[in-house]
Design a protein around this motif. Structure first.
Motif, PDB file in Angstrom:
ATOM      1  N   GLY A 321       9.623  75.098  28.392  1.00 54.13           N
ATOM      2  CA  GLY A 321      10.234  75.546  27.222  1.00 54.13           C
ATOM      3  C   GLY A 321      11.483  74.553  26.952  1.00 54.13           C
ATOM      4  N   GLY A 322      12.074  74.083  27.974  1.00 56.29           N
ATOM      5  CA  GLY A 322      13.089  73.213  27.839  1.00 56.29           C
ATOM      6  C   GLY A 322      12.582  71.798  27.410  1.00 56.29           C
ATOM      7  N   LYS A 323      11.377  71.325  27.658  1.00 55.17           N
ATOM      8  CA  LYS A 323      10.840  70.156  27.105  1.00 55.17           C
ATOM      9  C   LYS A 323      10.642  70.360  25.818  1.00 55.17           C
ATOM     10  CE  LYS A 323       8.960  68.319  31.714  1.00 55.17           C
ATOM     11  NZ  LYS A 323       7.757  67.833  32.332  1.00 55.17           N
ATOM     12  N   VAL A 324      10.005  71.309  25.256  1.00 57.44           N
ATOM     13  CA  VAL A 324       9.656  71.584  24.038  1.00 57.44           C
ATOM     14  C   VAL A 324      10.906  71.458  23.130  1.00 57.44           C
ATOM     15  CG1 VAL A 324       8.999  73.245  22.261  1.00 57.44           C
ATOM     16  CG2 VAL A 324       7.882  72.871  24.330  1.00 57.44           C
ATOM     17  N   GLN A 325      12.107  71.952  23.480  1.00 57.45           N
ATOM     18  CA  GLN A 325      13.286  72.131  23.024  1.00 57.45           C
ATOM     19  C   GLN A 325      13.753  70.657  23.008  1.00 57.45           C
ATOM     20  OE1 GLN A 325      14.382  74.798  21.348  1.00 57.45           O
ATOM     21  NE2 GLN A 325      12.738  75.495  21.845  1.00 57.45           N
ATOM     22  N   ILE A 370      21.795  44.679  23.115  1.00 61.31           N
ATOM     23  CA  ILE A 370      22.012  45.709  24.154  1.00 61.31           C
ATOM     24  C   ILE A 370      22.277  47.200  23.667  1.00 61.31           C
ATOM     25  CG2 ILE A 370      23.561  46.355  26.145  1.00 61.31           C
ATOM     26  CD1 ILE A 370      24.339  43.410  26.632  1.00 61.31           C
ATOM     27  N   VAL A 371      22.775  47.380  22.622  1.00 66.42           N
ATOM     28  CA  VAL A 371      23.158  48.721  21.841  1.00 66.42           C
ATOM     29  C   VAL A 371      21.850  49.087  21.494  1.00 66.42           C
ATOM     30  CG1 VAL A 371      24.068  49.927  20.185  1.00 66.42           C
ATOM     31  CG2 VAL A 371      25.390  48.092  21.278  1.00 66.42           C
ATOM     32  N   ALA A 372      20.995  48.604  20.863  1.00 67.94           N
ATOM     33  CA  ALA A 372      19.604  48.802  20.417  1.00 67.94           C
ATOM     34  C   ALA A 372      18.801  49.218  21.855  1.00 67.94           C
ATOM     35  CB  ALA A 372      19.085  47.885  19.667  1.00 67.94           C
ATOM     36  N   PHE A 373      18.915  48.240  22.746  1.00 66.85           N
ATOM     37  CA  PHE A 373      18.063  48.359  23.963  1.00 66.85           C
ATOM     38  C   PHE A 373      18.364  49.614  24.479  1.00 66.85           C
ATOM     39  CE2 PHE A 373      17.961  47.937  28.762  1.00 66.85           C
ATOM     40  CZ  PHE A 373      16.438  47.449  28.814  1.00 66.85           C
ATOM     41  N   LEU A 374      19.552  50.214  24.700  1.00 63.93           N
ATOM     42  CA  LEU A 374      19.965  51.423  25.294  1.00 63.93           C
ATOM     43  C   LEU A 374      19.299  52.694  24.800  1.00 63.93           C
ATOM     44  CD1 LEU A 374      23.790  50.784  26.090  1.00 63.93           C
ATOM     45  CD2 LEU A 374      21.924  50.632  27.674  1.00 63.93           C
ATOM     46  N   MET A 375      19.530  52.659  23.425  1.00 59.14           N
ATOM     47  CA  MET A 375      18.631  53.813  22.602  1.00 59.14           C
ATOM     48  C   MET A 375      17.367  53.578  22.650  1.00 59.14           C
ATOM     49  SD  MET A 375      19.094  56.310  20.796  1.00 59.14           S
ATOM     50  CE  MET A 375      20.656  56.651  19.727  1.00 59.14           C
ATOM     51  N   HIS A 376      16.550  52.553  22.842  1.00 58.81           N
ATOM     52  CA  HIS A 376      15.281  52.133  23.272  1.00 58.81           C
ATOM     53  C   HIS A 376      14.875  52.623  24.396  1.00 58.81           C
ATOM     54  CE1 HIS A 376      11.918  48.993  22.301  1.00 58.81           C
ATOM     55  NE2 HIS A 376      11.265  50.070  23.232  1.00 58.81           N
ATOM     56  N   THR A 377      15.648  52.637  25.528  1.00 58.81           N
ATOM     57  CA  THR A 377      15.338  52.986  26.807  1.00 58.81           C
ATOM     58  C   THR A 377      15.774  54.499  26.784  1.00 58.81           C
ATOM     59  OG1 THR A 377      16.672  51.016  27.793  1.00 58.81           O
ATOM     60  CG2 THR A 377      16.211  52.858  29.281  1.00 58.81           C
ATOM     61  N   TYR A 378      16.335  55.097  26.186  1.00 52.20           N
ATOM     62  CA  TYR A 378      16.539  56.534  25.993  1.00 52.20           C
ATOM     63  C   TYR A 378      15.117  57.014  25.432  1.00 52.20           C
ATOM     64  CZ  TYR A 378      18.175  61.259  24.718  1.00 52.20           C
ATOM     65  OH  TYR A 378      18.345  62.697  24.715  1.00 52.20           O
ATOM     66  N   GLY A 379      14.849  56.512  24.186  1.00 53.29           N
ATOM     67  CA  GLY A 379      13.353  57.042  23.790  1.00 53.29           C
ATOM     68  C   GLY A 379      12.208  57.017  24.730  1.00 53.29           C
ATOM     69  N   LEU A 380      12.206  55.701  25.605  1.00 54.58           N
ATOM     70  CA  LEU A 380      11.157  55.352  26.384  1.00 54.58           C
ATOM     71  C   LEU A 380      11.473  56.546  27.493  1.00 54.58           C
ATOM     72  CD1 LEU A 380       8.637  53.437  27.036  1.00 54.58           C
ATOM     73  CD2 LEU A 380      10.469  52.358  28.310  1.00 54.58           C
ATOM     74  N   GLY A 381      12.367  56.682  28.018  1.00 54.48           N
ATOM     75  CA  GLY A 381      12.683  57.627  29.350  1.00 54.48           C
ATOM     76  C   GLY A 381      12.244  59.135  28.452  1.00 54.48           C
ATOM     77  N   ALA A 382      12.481  59.345  27.425  1.00 56.81           N
ATOM     78  CA  ALA A 382      12.282  60.722  26.981  1.00 56.81           C
ATOM     79  C   ALA A 382      10.739  61.002  26.625  1.00 56.81           C
ATOM     80  CB  ALA A 382      13.019  60.962  25.653  1.00 56.81           C
ATOM     81  N   ARG A 383      10.041  59.955  26.407  1.00 56.98           N
ATOM     82  CA  ARG A 383       8.666  60.014  26.484  1.00 56.98           C
ATOM     83  C   ARG A 383       8.090  60.298  27.945  1.00 56.98           C
ATOM     84  NH1 ARG A 383       5.565  58.700  22.091  1.00 56.98           N
ATOM     85  NH2 ARG A 383       3.873  57.861  23.696  1.00 56.98           N
ATOM     86  N   TYR A 385       9.699  61.638  30.212  1.00 56.36           N
ATOM     87  CA  TYR A 385       9.991  63.057  30.870  1.00 56.36           C
ATOM     88  C   TYR A 385       9.142  63.938  30.254  1.00 56.36           C
ATOM     89  CZ  TYR A 385      12.726  67.343  30.545  1.00 56.36           C
ATOM     90  OH  TYR A 385      13.073  68.640  30.666  1.00 56.36           O
ATOM     91  N   ILE A 386       8.760  63.927  28.827  1.00 51.95           N
ATOM     92  CA  ILE A 386       7.915  64.586  28.126  1.00 51.95           C
ATOM     93  C   ILE A 386       6.579  64.927  28.493  1.00 51.95           C
ATOM     94  CG2 ILE A 386       7.130  65.576  26.020  1.00 51.95           C
ATOM     95  CD1 ILE A 386       9.768  64.592  24.576  1.00 51.95           C
ATOM     96  N   GLN A 387       5.918  63.674  28.949  1.00 53.78           N
ATOM     97  CA  GLN A 387       4.466  63.365  28.867  1.00 53.78           C
ATOM     98  C   GLN A 387       4.383  63.524  30.818  1.00 53.78           C
ATOM     99  OE1 GLN A 387       3.705  59.443  26.826  1.00 53.78           O
ATOM    100  NE2 GLN A 387       1.646  60.533  26.618  1.00 53.78           N
TER     101      GLN A 387
END
Length: 636
Positions: A321-325, A370-383, A385-387
């Protein structure tokens, strides 16, 4: 004066990036008093996994309209979730939404819109011409490779209409014979009828004629709900526990440990079970209340029921449920779009730094990267975590990962040399790969869906696939750095001897890095193939592409060691590496053959051809435009 100009520029950039961050973190405005945010966060099963309703809306809107929003009759932007709510609870309004993209003039001609410049049409625009369209649909060639542009447009429209139809009636039973301009019947009465027929299954009425009528009604409803169950794309009712026994608690939601993807059922499946005597889940009636409240615009009732469903599902799903949110939040944040914009800005500033204000612009480009890379890293890590999978599981995720790893390399390179070369090359590749990923969503749909059987191994996904993809990343980076060298070396005064030597060293070092990882990844792939298919090597197009990268990078290094090519020749060879890597990454998937054809696609052919042509043109131009005599120099 210079001090003030520099820091005014930095302040302006900081405000721009801050405004982008605020925009991306800002909650979505659905232009409704109803709690559509809570509605969009409700978990359902679709594409073999649990996801929020918002993801269902976005994924299918992109497949139909090639974007995740649409324009209503008043010309106002509305989100995919607005349309999905209308489709489920106010279908007449949903039919007015212009969500079907049609580009081919002959298909527009069928709709009597051949002279119209608009690209998006509503179901109401299409319905009067459905018979003619159905006749054309039957003429579509079965194999995608055999279709011309007209048939491809027809197939796309047919698929969009199928998605629209399959998404209808997901949580509330639709009318049994629905005129488009009529409201839903009272779903409660239909549920009571179905539940009554289920209870009476083993207790036929004494009157023979009545018994026959009841049996015929039950059979008719079974046929109807079987068809509904077969066409439905989502399962919104976790109506059984792991043992398969009906859940009897309030709301009929299983406990967290028991809720699994295969325990969810569609509305059609729930109704079929009720016709066999099983008690309807309480969530079925809750959804009926949501539908009635939405139609009547009863804000308090809608919000209350949505909150109840959300809490029940989320509590019972446990960690899932936490992953869905979190996925719902990730949809709203859209980190890759943020990174895409900032990468483009970083590239422009890095390129400008070669013309003027280098001491101001180069650090700015580096920080933006670097700023873009950090957000890129967040998105990659989020995927990840979800998958619960390694980073590369599909063509889409490979594009995300290639861009990410290139920027990681460029961070270290730029931190050492500070010439702006790595910032420019990395930002360009980061931007390009995220653009590619955005276009792949229009074909793949759910980019976090279940793995294909051939890829379903976390060990090899964490070893072979990332290793080969790192090889792609490094080869592309070498090629883009080579482009910078070939361009700047032919503009007087843009490369001094020190920066020229540094740039040549970058290309040389990255090429060696590419060879190491390409070779290692190819060997690991052979071991995986031996375990999965019983052979180490089968001359599959994808395998051949990986081998070509290994052989070409090795050829580049040997040519340079043997002084068979000078700096320009070595850079031209790096551009050939771009061509080979692009073919290995995308071109082999267009063939649709071999054991690696799970990534088949045919829509990127011309884009690939344009890229290859651009590299050939650069190679040819570099041969004819020489700023000074070239002397072979060993790269160190």
């Amino acid at each position: 004066m210079k001090f003030s100009v520099r820091y005014v520029f930095y302040a302006a950039l900081a405000l721009l990036v801050g405004a982008l961050l605020v925009r991306h973190f800002k909650p979505v405005d659905y232009h409704s008093d109803l709690n559509l945010t809570g509605f969009g966060a409700i978990p359902v099963q679709s594409s073999g996994r649990i996801m929020p309703i918002d993801s269902v809306a976005r994924i299918n809107m992109v497949l139909m309209a090639q974007k995740d929003h649409y324009t209503n009759a008043e010309g106002e932007r509305r989100e995919a979730l607005n349309w999905l709510a209308d489709l489920w609870f106010d279908p007449a309004k949903a039919a007015e939404a212009t969500i079907f993209r049609i580009d081919h003039p002959d298909i527009k001609g069928i709709l009597h819109a051949e002279g119209d410049k608009k690209k998006y049409f509503s179901l109401l625009d299409i319905m009067p011409h459905m018979q003619t369209l159905q006749e054309q649909f039957e003429l579509i060639a079965p194999e995608a490779q055999q279709r011309d542009a007209y048939q491809k447009g027809l197939a796309k429209l047919q698929n969009a209409l199928h998605i629209y139809d399959s998404l209808s009636g997901q949580v509330v039973t639709p009318p049994l014979m629905p005129p488009l301009n009529e409201d839903f019947p009272n779903p409660s009465s239909i549920y009571e009828l179905v539940q009554g027929l289920g209870r009476a299954k083993d207790h036929a009425p004494a009157d023979e004629n009545l018994a026959v009528s009841v049996q015929q009604m039950r059979q008719a409803l079974q046929i109807y709900y079987s068809q509904l169950a077969n066409q439905q794309l989502i399962q919104a009712f976790p109506a059984r526990n792991a043992s398969g026994a009906p859940v009897q608690r309030e709301g009929d939601v299983p406990s967290s440990a028991d809720v699994k993807a295969d325990s969810w059922r569609s509305l059609g499946g729930v109704m079929l079970a009720a016709l066999e005597g099983e008690r309807l889940p309480g969530s079925v009636m809750q959804w009926a209340v949501v539908a009635r409240a939405y139609k009547n615009h009863s804000v308090e009732q809608f919000d209350s029921q949505v909150r109840i469903i959300n809490e029940q599902y989320r509590d019972k799903l446990g960690s899932s449920g936490g992953k869905v949110q979190f996925e719902f939040f990730l949809n709203r944040l859209n980190p890759f779009l943020f990174s895409e914009i900032v990468y483009l800005l970083a590239f422009i500033i890095a390129a400008l730094s070669w013309v003027f204000m280098p001491k101001t612009l180069r650090p700015a480009a580096y920080i933006l990267m670097i700023v873009a890379f950090l957000m890129h890293t967040y998105g990659l890590g989020a995927r990840i975590y979800i998958q619960e999978r390694p980073p590369v599981t599909s063509l889409y995720s490979s594009a995300i990962f290639i861009g990410w790893f290139v920027i990681l390399l460029c961070w270290f390179i730029e931190d050492r040399f500070r010439y702006g070369f790595a910032s420019a090359a990395g930002s360009a590749i980061g931007y390009a790969t995220l653009i590619i990923a955005a276009h792949l969503t229009k074909q793949e749909g759910d980019t976090m869906g279940p793995m294909r059987a051939v890829l379903d191994s976390n060990f090899w996904l964490a070893t072979h696939v990332p290793t080969v993809t790192i090889g792609y990343s490094a080869t592309f980076l070498a090629g883009f750095l080579a482009i910078i060298y070939l361009v700047l070396a032919r503009i007087p005064g843009r490369l001094d001897p020190r920066s020229e030597k540094a740039l040549r060293g970058m290309v040389y070092g990255v090429t060696g890095f590419a060879l190491l990882f390409s070779f290692t990844g190819t060997v690991l792939g052979g071991i995986w193939a031996d375990q999965s298919w019983g052979r180490f090597w089968g001359w599959d197009p994808k395998e051949n592409g990986a081998l070509m990268i290994v052989l070409w990078t090795a050829t580049m290094l040997h040519a340079r060691w043997g002084r068979l090519v000078g700096p320009t020749g070595f850079m031209q060879m790096a551009l050939v590496g771009n061509i080979i890597t692009a073919w290995s990454w995308f071109g082999t998937n267009m063939l649709g053959v071999g054991l690696h054809s799970y990534g088949f696609m045919d829509k990127a052919f011309w884009n690939l051809m344009y890229f290859i042509a651009s590299q050939i043109i650069l190679i040819v131009l570099a041969s004819f435009i020489r700023p000074r005599p070239e002397h072979p120099v060993r790269l160190t």
